[in-house]
Structures are given as C-alpha cells and as structure tokens.
Design an enzyme around this catalytic site. Structure first.
Site, PDB file in Angstrom:
ATOM      1  N   HIS A 355      -0.978  -2.083  81.511  1.00  0.00           N
ATOM      2  CA  HIS A 355      -2.312  -1.480  81.620  1.00  0.00           C
ATOM      3  C   HIS A 355      -3.228  -2.183  82.590  1.00  0.00           C
ATOM      4  O   HIS A 355      -4.398  -1.814  82.697  1.00  0.00           O
ATOM      5  CB  HIS A 355      -3.017  -1.455  80.263  1.00  0.00           C
ATOM      6  CG  HIS A 355      -2.392  -0.534  79.278  1.00  0.00           C
ATOM      7  ND1 HIS A 355      -2.793   0.767  79.117  1.00  0.00           N
ATOM      8  CD2 HIS A 355      -1.371  -0.719  78.414  1.00  0.00           C
ATOM      9  CE1 HIS A 355      -2.064   1.335  78.181  1.00  0.00           C
ATOM     10  NE2 HIS A 355      -1.188   0.454  77.737  1.00  0.00           N
ATOM     11  N   LYS A 543     -18.699   1.637  79.900  1.00  0.00           N
ATOM     12  CA  LYS A 543     -17.362   1.040  79.905  1.00  0.00           C
ATOM     13  C   LYS A 543     -17.523  -0.450  79.622  1.00  0.00           C
ATOM     14  O   LYS A 543     -18.654  -0.953  79.632  1.00  0.00           O
ATOM     15  CB  LYS A 543     -16.670   1.249  81.255  1.00  0.00           C
ATOM     16  CG  LYS A 543     -17.554   0.880  82.467  1.00  0.00           C
ATOM     17  CD  LYS A 543     -16.855   1.152  83.785  1.00  0.00           C
ATOM     18  CE  LYS A 543     -16.868   2.600  84.217  1.00  0.00           C
ATOM     19  NZ  LYS A 543     -15.583   3.266  84.227  1.00  0.00           N
ATOM     20  N   ARG A 544     -16.388  -1.159  79.401  1.00  0.00           N
ATOM     21  CA  ARG A 544     -16.479  -2.615  79.245  1.00  0.00           C
ATOM     22  C   ARG A 544     -17.214  -3.215  80.444  1.00  0.00           C
ATOM     23  O   ARG A 544     -17.124  -2.690  81.549  1.00  0.00           O
ATOM     24  CB  ARG A 544     -15.080  -3.245  79.216  1.00  0.00           C
ATOM     25  CG  ARG A 544     -14.338  -3.125  77.917  1.00  0.00           C
ATOM     26  CD  ARG A 544     -12.984  -3.837  77.988  1.00  0.00           C
ATOM     27  NE  ARG A 544     -12.092  -3.220  78.936  1.00  0.00           N
ATOM     28  CZ  ARG A 544     -11.444  -3.855  79.904  1.00  0.00           C
ATOM     29  NH1 ARG A 544     -11.607  -5.165  80.080  1.00  0.00           N
ATOM     30  NH2 ARG A 544     -10.640  -3.209  80.721  1.00  0.00           N
ATOM     31  N   LYS A 549     -15.380  -3.683  87.621  1.00  0.00           N
ATOM     32  CA  LYS A 549     -15.918  -2.339  87.378  1.00  0.00           C
ATOM     33  C   LYS A 549     -17.255  -2.128  88.100  1.00  0.00           C
ATOM     34  O   LYS A 549     -17.757  -1.032  88.208  1.00  0.00           O
ATOM     35  CB  LYS A 549     -16.062  -2.096  85.875  1.00  0.00           C
ATOM     36  CG  LYS A 549     -14.708  -2.037  85.154  1.00  0.00           C
ATOM     37  CD  LYS A 549     -14.887  -1.879  83.661  1.00  0.00           C
ATOM     38  CE  LYS A 549     -13.575  -1.930  82.881  1.00  0.00           C
ATOM     39  NZ  LYS A 549     -12.810  -0.671  82.926  1.00  0.00           N
ATOM     40  N   THR A 651     -10.263   6.068  81.726  1.00  0.00           N
ATOM     41  CA  THR A 651     -10.123   7.294  80.932  1.00  0.00           C
ATOM     42  C   THR A 651     -11.502   7.896  80.669  1.00  0.00           C
ATOM     43  O   THR A 651     -11.605   9.092  80.416  1.00  0.00           O
ATOM     44  CB  THR A 651      -9.416   7.016  79.587  1.00  0.00           C
ATOM     45  OG1 THR A 651      -9.981   5.820  79.021  1.00  0.00           O
ATOM     46  CG2 THR A 651      -7.930   6.838  79.782  1.00  0.00           C
ATOM     47  N   LYS A 655     -13.190  11.918  80.466  1.00  0.00           N
ATOM     48  CA  LYS A 655     -14.085  12.451  79.425  1.00  0.00           C
ATOM     49  C   LYS A 655     -15.340  13.049  80.064  1.00  0.00           C
ATOM     50  O   LYS A 655     -15.812  14.126  79.661  1.00  0.00           O
ATOM     51  CB  LYS A 655     -14.464  11.345  78.423  1.00  0.00           C
ATOM     52  CG  LYS A 655     -13.271  10.856  77.610  1.00  0.00           C
ATOM     53  CD  LYS A 655     -13.509   9.502  76.933  1.00  0.00           C
ATOM     54  CE  LYS A 655     -12.176   8.882  76.535  1.00  0.00           C
ATOM     55  NZ  LYS A 655     -12.247   7.432  76.289  1.00  0.00           N
TER      56      LYS A 655
HETATM   57  C1  26W Z   1      -6.420 -11.142  77.481  1.00  0.00           C
HETATM   58  C2  26W Z   1      -5.962  -9.932  76.888  1.00  0.00           C
HETATM   59  C3  26W Z   1      -6.629  -8.656  77.292  1.00  0.00           C
HETATM   60  C4  26W Z   1      -7.183  -8.428  78.517  1.00  0.00           C
HETATM   61  C5  26W Z   1      -7.736  -7.208  78.830  1.00  0.00           C
HETATM   62  C6  26W Z   1      -6.640  -7.665  76.375  1.00  0.00           C
HETATM   63  C7  26W Z   1      -7.201  -6.455  76.654  1.00  0.00           C
HETATM   64  C8  26W Z   1      -7.735  -6.216  77.893  1.00  0.00           C
HETATM   65  C9  26W Z   1      -8.306  -4.882  78.222  1.00  0.00           C
HETATM   66  C10 26W Z   1      -9.211  -4.468  77.124  1.00  0.00           C
HETATM   67  C11 26W Z   1      -7.173  -3.950  78.536  1.00  0.00           C
HETATM   68  C12 26W Z   1      -7.619  -2.535  78.854  1.00  0.00           C
HETATM   69  O1  26W Z   1      -8.373  -1.903  78.153  1.00  0.00           O
HETATM   70  N1  26W Z   1      -7.090  -1.978  79.933  1.00  0.00           N
HETATM   71  C13 26W Z   1      -7.441  -0.622  80.320  1.00  0.00           C
HETATM   72  O2  26W Z   1      -6.436   0.256  79.841  1.00  0.00           O
HETATM   73  C14 26W Z   1      -6.805   1.602  80.043  1.00  0.00           C
HETATM   74  C15 26W Z   1      -5.756   2.473  79.381  1.00  0.00           C
HETATM   75  O3  26W Z   1      -4.565   2.440  80.087  1.00  0.00           O
HETATM   76  C16 26W Z   1      -6.961   1.906  81.524  1.00  0.00           C
HETATM   77  O4  26W Z   1      -7.426   3.226  81.651  1.00  0.00           O
HETATM   78  C17 26W Z   1      -7.950   0.946  82.167  1.00  0.00           C
HETATM   79  O5  26W Z   1      -7.968   1.139  83.560  1.00  0.00           O
HETATM   80  C18 26W Z   1      -7.567  -0.497  81.831  1.00  0.00           C
HETATM   81  O6  26W Z   1      -8.565  -1.389  82.281  1.00  0.00           O
END
Ligand code: 26W
Length: 807
Positions: A355, A543-544, A549, A651, A655
C-alpha cells in the site's frame, strides 16, 4: 418482524424493558439506540448462521483478509439498508417518538484504523458480502481506536478513544473459540527416528479471545464474519495468585501487561518496548486467526495438501506477514510435512498487497528483537532466507551482487516486504502507476525473478455507504434519471453521462448539492462557531496529515489569496470555503506544525472583514468515517494534490467524485485513472508528472531556493512564516526550514504556480453553472468503476479464485 410496523413497535417495547429494566418513557437516547441495535443484531443471527452452514455444506473456498486495521465506521444505518428495513424502522421509531438520525449518533464508532488502508479493508468486507463471496476479516479488537483529536489554540491534542465504554452491540464474544499464543522462551529440537521434534517452552502465553461481528450483505441474505481478537490472561485468578506467590499487585500487573497487546491501535513504536509490542500485536492476531481457520479446516478435511483450494489468506500490507512463517511452522512442526511441500502449500494460500512506496513504512524488524519474541518463527524465517538466497545463486547468478537488497535477512534486519513477495503467489499494488513503480523500482529485482507474481488491483470504495447511504437525495435523483440498476451494477452509473447536458438534471443536482452544503454549514457552525456561505465553493482536503499529501501547498495558496484580497483592489474571486480535516500521527512534529499553520490562517482570515466575505477557512477536528459521510456529499472541489508518484492510490478522491465534486489533482495514484475516465476536460490537473518527480529524486537538480527567489509572491508568503509580519517572529520556523533549508522534499514550491493556475480555472468554471454541473454529471457517471465491487471481483477471480455462493 421489521416489515410489520405494529409488530416491530411491540417487540421494541418488550425488548427495551427486558434490556433496561425500566419503562420506555424513562429511556435515554442511548438506551433506545442499544435496544434497536440489539434487535437488528438478533435479526441477522439466523442469516449469519445459515451463511456459515451454506459455505460448509457447499465446501466453498473462503478468503480471510488479515489486517491490522479495519476502519469500519458505524453499522446501524448500513445494516438497516442491507436488510431492506430502513424506511419501516424509521417510521416505526417516529411513531414511538424517536428520530432515527439522532439515534445513529449514539452509536460509538469503531475507528480501528489510521486512514486509507483501514478504510479499504472495511469497504472490501462490505463488497465481499454484497457479492455473496465467502470472505471474512481477521484483526484486533483494540480497546482504544485511533485517538480522538481536539484542536486547542491551533494545536492538535490527542485524547483516548474509549469506544467500548458503553459496550458494542454488534459483537459476540466467543470464549469457547479462544486460542493460546506463545511468546518468547526457548526452542530445542529432539531427534526422533531420523527426524526432529520441535519443543518450544514459551516465556509467556497469551489467550486470544475472539469477538465476531456480522458483515451483512446488501439485500442478499449473506452475512459474513469479522473476527477481532482480544488479549487476555489464560490463567484464572487463583492460579495467577499462586504463580505470583500470593502477591495481588503482581497479579494485576501481569494481567495488565497481557491486555496491552490489544489495548491500542499502533502504540507508539519509537521506543524498544513500543516496537516489541507492535510485533507482538502482529503475531498475536495472525497466529490466532490461523489457528482458528485451521481448526475448523481440520474438522472437515483429513489433509492440508489441498489447503490452497480451500482457503485463501490475504496479507494487507506487511503487518500480517508473519502469517507466512507461522503457517510453515504449523505444517512442519505440527502436521509433519516436509519443507518443500509446506512451502508449496503456504505460497498457494497466501497473497499480499503493498500500500505504500514510502521507505519509512516498509517494516524491517531487528533480528534480535524478532528472535527473542518469536524464537521458532525466527528459525523458520532464517531457513526461508537461506533457501531463497541459494535459489538466487543457483538460478539468477547475475543478481548475486544485489543480495543485500533482495535477501529477507540483511544488515541484522528482517525485511518483511521481501518475505511477503517470496512467500506468496501474488503481490499487487493498488493503482496502475503504483504497481508500475513497484515493478520498476522498489521490487525491480523480484519482478525480474517472478514476473507473473505481480499484478495491479486499483482500489475502490463501497458505493453503498459512500453514496446510497450518505447522499440519499442525489442517489434518488440518479435513480430517477437512469433507473436503479446501478445499485447492483455500479458501472451502470455510466448511463448518466448521456444526460450531462440536461438542464433539468443539472439544476436538480445543483439544488441537492446546495442542501447538502447547508447541512454541512450548520455542522460547521455548531462545531467551530464559524459561519460559512453555502453558496461559496466548498473546497475540501480531508485525509491523514502527511508531508507528501501536501496540505501545505493548499495552505500556501490560501495564504496567497489572502494577500491578493488585502492588497489588490482589482482582484476578484468566487467566494470559497476551504475545509480541512486531518489527524497527524502523535509523534509527527512537522505534521502538527502544518495543522497549527492552517489554524493560524483560519484565525487571521475569518476575522478579517475585508477578506472573510470572499473566503473562510475551517479546520474540522477529529476527522473520521462518520464525519466524512457528511463532508463528501457537500463538497464542490476535491483536493488530491500529493507530490506525483508518492500516493499509492488514494480512495477519498473516488468518494468525492461519486458525490459530484470535481478534482484538482496531480497525476498521482488513482487520480490518473480518474483522469482517464473523465478525460482532461472534466478534471483540473496540474503539476509535475510522476516521471519528472522521479527524475529529480534520482538525479537531483532541484533547487528550492531558485523557486523561492524567482517568484516574488511566493517568496513573500514563505518569508511571512517567520519574519513577524503576520505571525510572531519564528512562528513557523519548522515549515520554513522544510521548504528552504531542507530543499523542499515534496516539491511544493515547484508546483505552486501550476496549482495556482488550476485554482484559477476552477474559479472561472464555477462561474458557469451549466458547465460546472455538466462536468459534475460526467464525474458521477464515470465513478462506477471505482466501486470496490469491481475491485473485489478482480481479487476474487485473479488472486483468490473464489466464487459467489447462493445462500
Ligand atoms: C508504520 C506503519 C504504517 C505506515 C503507514 C502503517 C500504516 C500506514 C498508512 C496508514 C498506510 C495507508 O493508509 N496507506 C494508504 O493505503 C490506501 C489504500 O490502499 C491508499 O489508497 C493510500 O494511497 C495509501 O497511503
């Protein structure tokens, strides 16, 4: 029961009294919510059991989606819709004197995820059930979800999200299905007639207790399962007291330390203890999930030889990758398979999605930490690595010089992404460009070795929650125009495009958008005290919060508008409301500074009588699924402005599009596929291309200072972050430094002008409502391919090989 209103009211009354031991006249809203939710859960129980029996009876292959995050959002509305009783329940409650919309606000929200990855998992569960596919979730029942965000004097403040404090009406605790998970200790091998028997004496045993939640399919009788695990002590209190020599305090401390495993989503992992806890969580839910899946498999099948034809396990990012060595351990140590056969079975069962391309998110566990916590699993990872490296030397000798990069263990670390690619039959990215970059860059050498293993599955969103439920007026109007086939076949939304020039449809959609904006305006007023004009353009970035971003690019542009309005009397702009929602990771200092900057701009602008008639800036605190459901339907402009090549997919972009907002975006992630669908005329694209960005990153040559010094308008804005002209001297030094001292890693200054021009195109286009709403209609019509039903069908056919089941 729900279909017959009188019966429903009677049952409701009885249920209420038996649950709460008082008369309905004394009910609080929360009591009423609980009663209703309980009744709905009770109502789905028979379908739930029946679905499970059908899968067993038909010997259907089942998929288990292993994920450390499920960002579910509330269930009540969704379940009422899926059961096709929404209107009946709404009316029944009204006759009892309750408003369904108010009651849903009582539901605590399971925010068991950070962002896109967790929400995708939730959309996938929804689509699996809606399509009648045997697919279930496996994760952790965190006692606290993602933190609750407050903004105090512009600062983000984090509060615990105690979502379980009044209980969770949708779950069933199943202590009879608990399994014990060993940690630490030591391992030895005993020689027995030519072979080995493995002994593991763990230092600690943790009991994993499952809580099951029904995932209700859309009006099809299917109810799949989401199993979330909670950590408990395996000993009863008498035993514990004995173990701790009668010391009651020690006993409590022991219990507490076990419970921390399922206490928080992503506990702080900057310390050694934090890292251990994180790995513990991963092994905990993976080992528990595998045990429960294989126990039920064994009840019905003598052998594991064909396991890959009976179950599929999907690994959502690297967090559940320990599932690979854990399944190897079970097959070899417990079931007596030879290595080669166990490896064949494991790969046939497992598949993996990546991801993110961000290096900091690719997990690499220090060997000593991993070995201490999971001694037997470490031995297996070592052997996987030994055999893999040998395979490289034997069959791909030209890659031998790259061993450090592709080995599973290198530099005293275990590279979980490498283990994932090597130990599965499928690795996919989440948008076309993301998959291409994976193949050409991050995983280039693996792609060379296993070209057929790599594939793309562009993300999607459930159009039921994100359109049908959250924007009912627009959904109804679409149905009026093209019929309701799109509900079960979202690609039929396409039919709408031929009405894009229809003045009446344009008018109606404009009116619906206005009403949704009025509703959001009321929410904004109630939450922030800021009055916004529903006739202004609602320009939204939710978004985060992360540097790539580029919320900062948006903020700098707002800052530039402020100066123009203040100083250029001839400057005209269509009134705009800039809306932000974003949580910053608690330890991410820079991201928190950006939040502070946005709030400082908001304060400056909203209180200035010269500027505020033309624009307002709103930062909505605690962005989450339930808030998102109110924001998307009320948005005109969707900000998707990441540095090209950094956003895997996105995503939120989908939406917004489905709810009739137009995208301003870079050629990044799924924006590219959105552009391909709607074509350039119906989207506002700006900025560097992914290739241009990647070239800068590879060959250098970007100089932020040149950008800064050659664009006087921009220079002034950047200076004012620290020079005392608008904010106290040095106020946003960290942001200034990121741009100037550290050479603007995300190329914000480089893209600024092109972004500004795209914003001007938006301003002009909005002045022409016929044009604007024609574009809106094209966007809604083309959004059908971004339904997660399409995505899930692709996973089902090409990766999992599962078929729909008639229940
Ligand atoms: C250190 C561990 C870690 C780092 C980043 C855990 C989790 C994350 C993010 C929260 C991961 C994440 O949400 N990635 C997003 O995944 C979405 C679904 O595939 C994509 O649409 C986004 O582009 C991507 O940033």
């Amino acid at each position: 029961m729900f279909k017959d209103k009188e019966k429903f009211k009677k049952r409701f009354n009885e249920r209420f009294v038996s649950m709460h031991g008082k008369a309905l006249s004394e009910a609080t809203e929360n009591d009423v919510y609980q009663t209703l939710a309980y009744m709905v859960r009770e109502y789905v129980t028979s379908d739930w059991m029946h679905t499970k029996e059908t899968y067993i009876h038909k010997k259907s292959k089942q998929v288990y989606y292993f994920s450390l995050e499920f960002l579910l959002g509330r269930f009540l509305y969704n379940n009422l819709l899926s059961l096709d009783v929404l209107e009946e329940v709404r009316e029944g409650l009204e006759e009892l004197g309750y408003d369904l919309a108010d009651l849903t606000e009582e539901e605590p929200e399971p925010g068991l995820g950070n962002g896109g990855l967790g929400r995708l998992a939730a959309c996938f569960l929804d689509s699996l059930a809606a399509l009648g596919l045997p697919g279930h979730g496996n994760g952790i029942r965190y006692q606290y979800g993602l933190f609750k965000q407050k903004i105090i004097d512009g600062y983000q403040v984090e509060l615990p999200d105690n979502w379980l404090k009044n209980g969770n009406m949708w779950e069933i605790r199943r202590p009879d299905k608990a399994v014990d998970i060993p940690f630490g200790g030591h391992v030895w091998l005993e020689e027995v007639d030519g072979g080995y028997r493995v002994h593991h004496e763990p230092a600690e045993i943790v009991r994993a207790v499952p809580y099951d939640m029904p995932i209700v399919g859309y009006q099809n009788g299917v109810v799949n399962n989401l199993r979330l695990w909670s950590a408990e002590s395996p000993y009863d209190d008498d035993e514990l007291l004995h173990q701790h020599s009668g010391n009651y305090k020690d006993l409590l401390a022991h219990k507490q330390s076990i419970q921390t495993i399922s206490e928080f989503l992503y506990p702080d992992d900057t310390t050694y203890e934090g890292k251990v806890l994180r790995l513990k969580q991963q092994y905990f839910f993976v080992a528990a999930g595998l045990r429960s899946i294989l126990l039920s498999h064994k009840k019905r099948n003598a052998s594991f030889k064909q396991l890959g034809n009976q179950i599929a396990i999907h690994i959502n990012d690297t967090h559940p990758v320990v599932a690979i060595p854990e399944l190897m351990r079970i097959l070899i140590d417990e079931e007596g398979y030879e290595w080669e056969e166990a490896w064949r079975i494991t790969k046939s069962v497992m598949s993996f999605t990546n991801h993110t391309l961000l290096a900091e998110a690719l997990e690499r566990w220090p060997v000593d930490l991993f070995r201490n916590l999971l001694p037997r699993i470490y031995q297996i990872v070592e052997e996987i690595n030994r055999r893999f490296c040998q395979d490289v030397l034997d069959n791909y000798p030209h890659l031998a010089s790259h061993m450090q990069e592709i080995a599973i263990i290198a530099d005293e670390r275990i590279n979980m992404a490498n283990l994932a690619v090597v130990g599965t039959h499928s690795t996919n990215g989440v948008a076309q460009i993301h998959t291409e970059i994976l193949k050409q860059r991050e995983m280039r050498l693996f792609y060379e070795m296993f070209p057929l293993r790599f594939n793309n599955k562009t993300n999607g969103i459930t159009h039921r929650r994100w359109f049908l439920l959250s924007n009912p007026q627009l959904a109804n109007r679409v149905t009026e125009a093209i019929g309701d086939s799109w509900i079960n076949h979202p690609s039929d939304l396409q039919k709408l495009t031929k009405w894009s020039e229809d003045r009446q449809l344009q008018q109606d959609i404009k009116q619906i958008k206005l009403e949704n904006k009025q509703e959001l305006a009321r929410l904004i007023e109630a939450e922030t005290g800021i009055t916004v004009d529903p006739y202004s353009i609602f320009d939204v970035q939710v978004k985060r919060l992360h540097a790539y971003k580029r919320q900062l690019l948006n903020a700098l542009h707002i800052h530039s508008l402020y100066y123009r309005l203040k100083e250029d009397k001839s400057f005209k702009m269509t009134p705009r409301t800039f809306i932000f929602g974003a949580k910053a990771a608690p330890g991410y200092h820079y991201a928190k500074e950006v939040i502070r900057y946005i709030n400082a701009l908001a304060k400056l602008i909203n209180s200035d009588p010269e500027v505020s008639p033309y624009m307002k800036v709103v930062f909505l605190e605690n962005y989450r699924v339930s808030l998102a459901e109110k924001i998307f339907p009320a948005s005109d402009v969707s900000e998707q402005i990441s540095t090209a090549s950094y956003e895997a997919s996105g995503t939120g972009n989908m939406k917004f599009m489905m709810n009739g907002a137009l995208t301003i975006g870079t050629l990044d992630g799924a924006n590219i596929e959105i552009r391909d669908e709607v074509e350039d005329a119906n989207i506002f694209i700006f900025g560097l291309t992914p290739q241009e960005v990647m070239n800068y990153k590879k060959y250098g040559g970007y100089n932020a200072y040149d950008q800064y010094s050659s664009q006087p308008e921009l220079r002034r804005i950047v200076d004012s972050l620290v020079d005392g002209s608008l904010f106290p001297v040095g106020e946003f030094q960290a942001i200034y430094d990121s741009l100037i001292t550290y050479n603007d890693e995300y190329l914000i200054l480089k893209d600024f002008q092109s972004y500004q021009q795209a914003q001007e195109r938006i301003d002009r286009t909005y002045q022409n409502p016929e044009k604007w709403y024609q574009m809106v209609i094209v966007n809604i019509g083309k959004s059908g391919v971004f339904s997660s039903d399409r995505t899930i069908k692709e996973y089902a056919n090409a990766i999992w090989n599962i078929k729909p089941v008639q229940v």
